[in-house]
Design a protein around this motif. Structure first.
Motif, PDB file in Angstrom:
ATOM      1  N   GLU A 148       0.831  -1.134  -0.016  1.00 57.69           N
ATOM      2  CA  GLU A 148       0.069   0.087  -0.146  1.00 57.69           C
ATOM      3  C   GLU A 148       0.833   1.270  -0.028  1.00 57.69           C
ATOM      4  N   ASN A 149       0.138   2.358  -0.286  1.00 63.46           N
ATOM      5  CA  ASN A 149       0.944   3.726  -0.345  1.00 63.46           C
ATOM      6  C   ASN A 149       1.974   3.686  -1.073  1.00 63.46           C
ATOM      7  N   VAL A 150       2.002   3.040  -2.203  1.00 59.61           N
ATOM      8  CA  VAL A 150       3.079   2.924  -3.154  1.00 59.61           C
ATOM      9  C   VAL A 150       3.417   4.144  -3.988  1.00 59.61           C
ATOM     10  N   ALA A 151       4.861   4.799  -3.753  1.00 61.36           N
ATOM     11  CA  ALA A 151       5.313   5.879  -4.581  1.00 61.36           C
ATOM     12  C   ALA A 151       6.411   5.721  -5.230  1.00 61.36           C
ATOM     13  N   ILE A 152       6.124   5.824  -6.480  1.00 59.81           N
ATOM     14  CA  ILE A 152       7.573   5.451  -7.525  1.00 59.81           C
ATOM     15  C   ILE A 152       7.975   6.587  -8.129  1.00 59.81           C
ATOM     16  N   GLY A 153       9.311   6.582  -8.307  1.00 65.66           N
ATOM     17  CA  GLY A 153       9.783   7.804  -9.070  1.00 65.66           C
ATOM     18  C   GLY A 153      10.714   7.195 -10.142  1.00 65.66           C
ATOM     19  N   ILE A 154      10.718   7.434 -11.440  1.00 71.75           N
ATOM     20  CA  ILE A 154      11.693   7.000 -12.717  1.00 71.75           C
ATOM     21  C   ILE A 154      11.988   8.050 -13.362  1.00 71.75           C
ATOM     22  N   PRO A 155      12.961   8.487 -13.579  1.00 67.94           N
ATOM     23  CA  PRO A 155      13.667   9.715 -14.363  1.00 67.94           C
ATOM     24  C   PRO A 155      13.318   9.245 -15.854  1.00 67.94           C
ATOM     25  N   PHE A 156      13.546   8.210 -16.429  1.00 68.16           N
ATOM     26  CA  PHE A 156      13.297   7.927 -17.594  1.00 68.16           C
ATOM     27  C   PHE A 156      13.517   6.370 -18.260  1.00 68.16           C
ATOM     28  N   LEU A 157      12.655   5.895 -18.977  1.00 70.62           N
ATOM     29  CA  LEU A 157      12.750   4.468 -19.712  1.00 70.62           C
ATOM     30  C   LEU A 157      12.693   4.759 -20.920  1.00 70.62           C
ATOM     31  N   SER A 158      13.724   4.537 -21.852  1.00 65.77           N
ATOM     32  CA  SER A 158      13.568   4.978 -23.265  1.00 65.77           C
ATOM     33  C   SER A 158      14.301   4.032 -24.056  1.00 65.77           C
ATOM     34  N   SER A 159      13.739   3.634 -25.232  1.00 68.55           N
ATOM     35  CA  SER A 159      14.596   2.818 -26.339  1.00 68.55           C
ATOM     36  C   SER A 159      14.928   3.750 -27.591  1.00 68.55           C
ATOM     37  N   LEU A 160      14.637   5.112 -27.370  1.00 70.98           N
ATOM     38  CA  LEU A 160      14.572   6.075 -28.378  1.00 70.98           C
ATOM     39  C   LEU A 160      15.657   7.179 -28.005  1.00 70.98           C
ATOM     40  N   PRO A 161      16.651   7.687 -29.039  1.00 70.10           N
ATOM     41  CA  PRO A 161      17.398   8.914 -28.696  1.00 70.10           C
ATOM     42  C   PRO A 161      16.587  10.261 -28.610  1.00 70.10           C
ATOM     43  N   TYR A 162      16.273  10.266 -27.506  1.00 73.60           N
ATOM     44  CA  TYR A 162      15.265  11.480 -27.075  1.00 73.60           C
ATOM     45  C   TYR A 162      15.636  12.114 -25.820  1.00 73.60           C
ATOM     46  N   GLN A 163      15.731  13.372 -25.683  1.00 71.85           N
ATOM     47  CA  GLN A 163      16.002  14.014 -24.375  1.00 71.85           C
ATOM     48  C   GLN A 163      14.999  14.964 -23.912  1.00 71.85           C
ATOM     49  N   SER A 164      14.784  14.980 -22.556  1.00 66.27           N
ATOM     50  CA  SER A 164      13.690  15.739 -21.994  1.00 66.27           C
ATOM     51  C   SER A 164      14.290  16.120 -20.616  1.00 66.27           C
ATOM     52  N   ASP A 165      13.509  17.163 -20.096  1.00 71.92           N
ATOM     53  CA  ASP A 165      13.955  17.876 -19.172  1.00 71.92           C
ATOM     54  C   ASP A 165      13.331  16.943 -17.854  1.00 71.92           C
ATOM     55  N   ILE A 166      14.703  16.411 -17.169  1.00 67.88           N
ATOM     56  CA  ILE A 166      14.339  15.383 -16.028  1.00 67.88           C
ATOM     57  C   ILE A 166      14.057  16.196 -14.936  1.00 67.88           C
ATOM     58  N   ARG A 167      12.995  15.993 -14.217  1.00 65.96           N
ATOM     59  CA  ARG A 167      12.958  16.631 -13.037  1.00 65.96           C
ATOM     60  C   ARG A 167      12.505  15.758 -11.902  1.00 65.96           C
ATOM     61  N   VAL A 168      12.488  14.294 -12.020  1.00 67.32           N
ATOM     62  CA  VAL A 168      11.837  13.303 -10.983  1.00 67.32           C
ATOM     63  C   VAL A 168      13.365  12.587 -10.576  1.00 67.32           C
ATOM     64  N   ILE A 169      13.357  12.722  -9.199  1.00 69.75           N
ATOM     65  CA  ILE A 169      14.660  11.853  -8.399  1.00 69.75           C
ATOM     66  C   ILE A 169      14.137  10.418  -8.352  1.00 69.75           C
ATOM     67  N   PRO A 170      14.645   9.225  -8.660  1.00 71.01           N
ATOM     68  CA  PRO A 170      14.306   8.023  -8.407  1.00 71.01           C
ATOM     69  C   PRO A 170      14.038   7.662  -6.949  1.00 71.01           C
ATOM     70  N   HIS A 171      12.913   6.912  -6.841  1.00 70.57           N
ATOM     71  CA  HIS A 171      12.638   6.577  -5.353  1.00 70.57           C
ATOM     72  C   HIS A 171      11.552   5.499  -5.562  1.00 70.57           C
ATOM     73  N   LEU A 172      11.595   4.735  -4.391  1.00 72.29           N
ATOM     74  CA  LEU A 172      10.466   3.635  -4.313  1.00 72.29           C
ATOM     75  C   LEU A 172      10.018   3.449  -2.643  1.00 72.29           C
ATOM     76  N   GLU A 173       8.880   3.639  -2.468  1.00 71.96           N
ATOM     77  CA  GLU A 173       8.531   3.497  -1.212  1.00 71.96           C
ATOM     78  C   GLU A 173       6.964   3.044  -0.951  1.00 71.96           C
ATOM     79  N   GLY A 174       6.637   2.387   0.123  1.00 72.03           N
ATOM     80  CA  GLY A 174       5.549   1.982   0.459  1.00 72.03           C
ATOM     81  C   GLY A 174       5.256   1.171   1.496  1.00 72.03           C
ATOM     82  N   VAL A 175       4.304   0.407   1.835  1.00 71.26           N
ATOM     83  CA  VAL A 175       4.022  -0.522   2.972  1.00 71.26           C
ATOM     84  C   VAL A 175       3.658  -1.956   2.613  1.00 71.26           C
ATOM     85  N   PHE A 176       4.519  -3.079   2.986  1.00 69.59           N
ATOM     86  CA  PHE A 176       4.369  -4.316   2.536  1.00 69.59           C
ATOM     87  C   PHE A 176       3.925  -4.938   3.801  1.00 69.59           C
ATOM     88  N   ASP A 177       2.647  -5.419   3.645  1.00 69.70           N
ATOM     89  CA  ASP A 177       2.126  -6.178   4.850  1.00 69.70           C
ATOM     90  C   ASP A 177       2.338  -5.439   6.066  1.00 69.70           C
TER      91      ASP A 177
END
Length: 271
Positions: A148-177
Motif C-alpha cells: 500500500e501507499n506505493v510511491a515510485i519515481g523513475i527519471p526515464f525509460l527509453s529505447s529512443l534517442p530523445y532528451q527531456s528535461d528530467i525533474r524526477v528523482i528515482p525513489h520507491l517506497e510503500g508499506v508491505f504487509d
C-alpha cells in the motif's frame, strides 16, 4: 480552429481506441470513464481507467487518473514519446490458484513467447506513481499480501534517442504487509553527465522463499542461497544518444545450492 477541433475530437477518439485496442490485446474488458485533452500544453488526462479480470466480475487494474504530457517528437519518431507520465492511485489485484497459475498467466506466457522480438520504440520521461496499491491473493499457500501507499519515481525509460528535461528523482517506497520500506534516490547535477541513482541494498535475502513466485518454473531448483547487495541503479542523462541506465556496485550469493528436479545436488558454493 485546428486547436478547437483537437480539443473536441481527440478525447472521444482516444477513449474509443484505448478501450478497443487494450481489450483486444489483453483479452480483458477495458473502460475509460473520461478523457480530457489540452491542445496548448499537449496534456492528455484519462480518468477512471479500469481493466477487468478474465471473469469480468473484478478488476485487474484500476487507475483514478493518468496524466500524460505528450511530445511532438512522437510524430517524427513514429512512436510514443512522453515528457511526463503520472499515475494516481493505481490498484493492481493479482492471484495465484492452487496449481500455481497466476491470474495473468496468459499475459506472462505472451511476454515470454515474445522475448526475442525487437524492443518496442518508446520514450517515457518523469514517470511518477502516487498512492498505489497491490493485492496478491495466493491460494497455493493460503496467504494474502498487500502493498500500500506505493510511491515510485523513475527519471526515464527509453529505447529512443530523445532528451527531456528530467525533474524526477528515482525513489520507491510503500508499506508491505504493514511494514514500511523505502529506497531513496540521489542526484549529481553538476557532474559532466547528470546522474540520478537509487540504492538497492539487501542483507542476506533468502532467495528460496521468492523463487517459488516465479511465473515460469526453472529447469533446476534453488535449494538454498542468500543475496547481499550494495547496488546503485543509475540513470545517466546526457545527449539523446548518451542517455543510459546502469547498474553499479557489488552483489554476493552465500550458501548457494542448486538441485535437479529429482532433488539430487547439481552445484554448491559457499560464496
Amino acid at each position: 480552429a485546428l486547436l478547437a477541433l483537437a480539443w473536441l475530437a481527440v478525447p472521444p477518439i482516444v477513449r474509443s481506441q484505448l478501450e478497443s485496442r487494450l481489450t483486444e490485446a489483453l483479452g480483458r474488458k477495458t473502460t475509460v470513464e473520461a478523457v480530457d485533452f489540452n491542445p496548448f500544453s499537449l496534456r492528455l488526462t484519462l480518468r477512471k481507467l479500469a481493466i477487468a479480470d478474465t471473469s469480468g466480475t473484478a478488476r485487474l487494474l484500476a487507475i483514478d487518473e493518468v496524466i500524460a504530457d505528450l511530445s511532438t517528437a512522437s510524430v517524427w519518431h513514429r512512436a510514443p514519446v512522453l515528457d511526463a507520465l503520472k499515475l494516481t492511485r493505481p490498484t493492481v489485484s493479482l492471484a495465484r490458484d492452487r496449481d500455481g497459475r497466476y491470474s495473468v498467466q496468459d499475459l506472462i506466457d505472451q511476454i515470454v513467447a515474445r522475448a526475442a522480438d525487437p524492443t518496442p520504440r518508446f520514450s517515457l520521461n518523469n514517470i511518477e506513481t502516487d498512492d498505489g496499491s497491490i493485492v496478491f491473493d495466493d491460494a497455493m499457500t493460503g496467504s494474502k499480501h498487500t502493498v500500500e501507499n506505493v510511491a515510485i519515481g523513475i527519471p526515464f525509460l527509453s529505447s529512443l534517442p530523445y532528451q527531456s528535461d528530467i525533474r524526477v528523482i528515482p525513489h520507491l517506497e510503500g508499506v508491505f504487509d504493514r511494514s514500511h520500506f523505502a529506497l531513496g534516490g540521489t542526484t549529481t547535477p553538476f557532474a559532466e553527465h547528470r546522474e540520478a541513482a537509487i540504492d538497492i541494498d539487501f542483507d542476506a535475502l533468502p532467495l528460496k522463499a521468492y523463487v517459488a513466485y516465479l511465473p515460469t518454473k526453472p529447469r533446476i531448483d534453488l535449494a538454498d542461497g542468500t543475496l547481499t547487495t550494495r547496488l546503485k541503479v543509475v540513470f545517466v542523462d546526457g545527449t539523446p544518444a548518451g542517455r543510459k541506465l546502469e547498474v553499479r556496485g557489488d552483489a554476493r550469493l552465500d550458501k548457494l545450492a542448486l538441485t535437479r528436479r529429482d532433488k539430487t545436488s547439481l552445484a554448491t558454493a559457499d560464496r
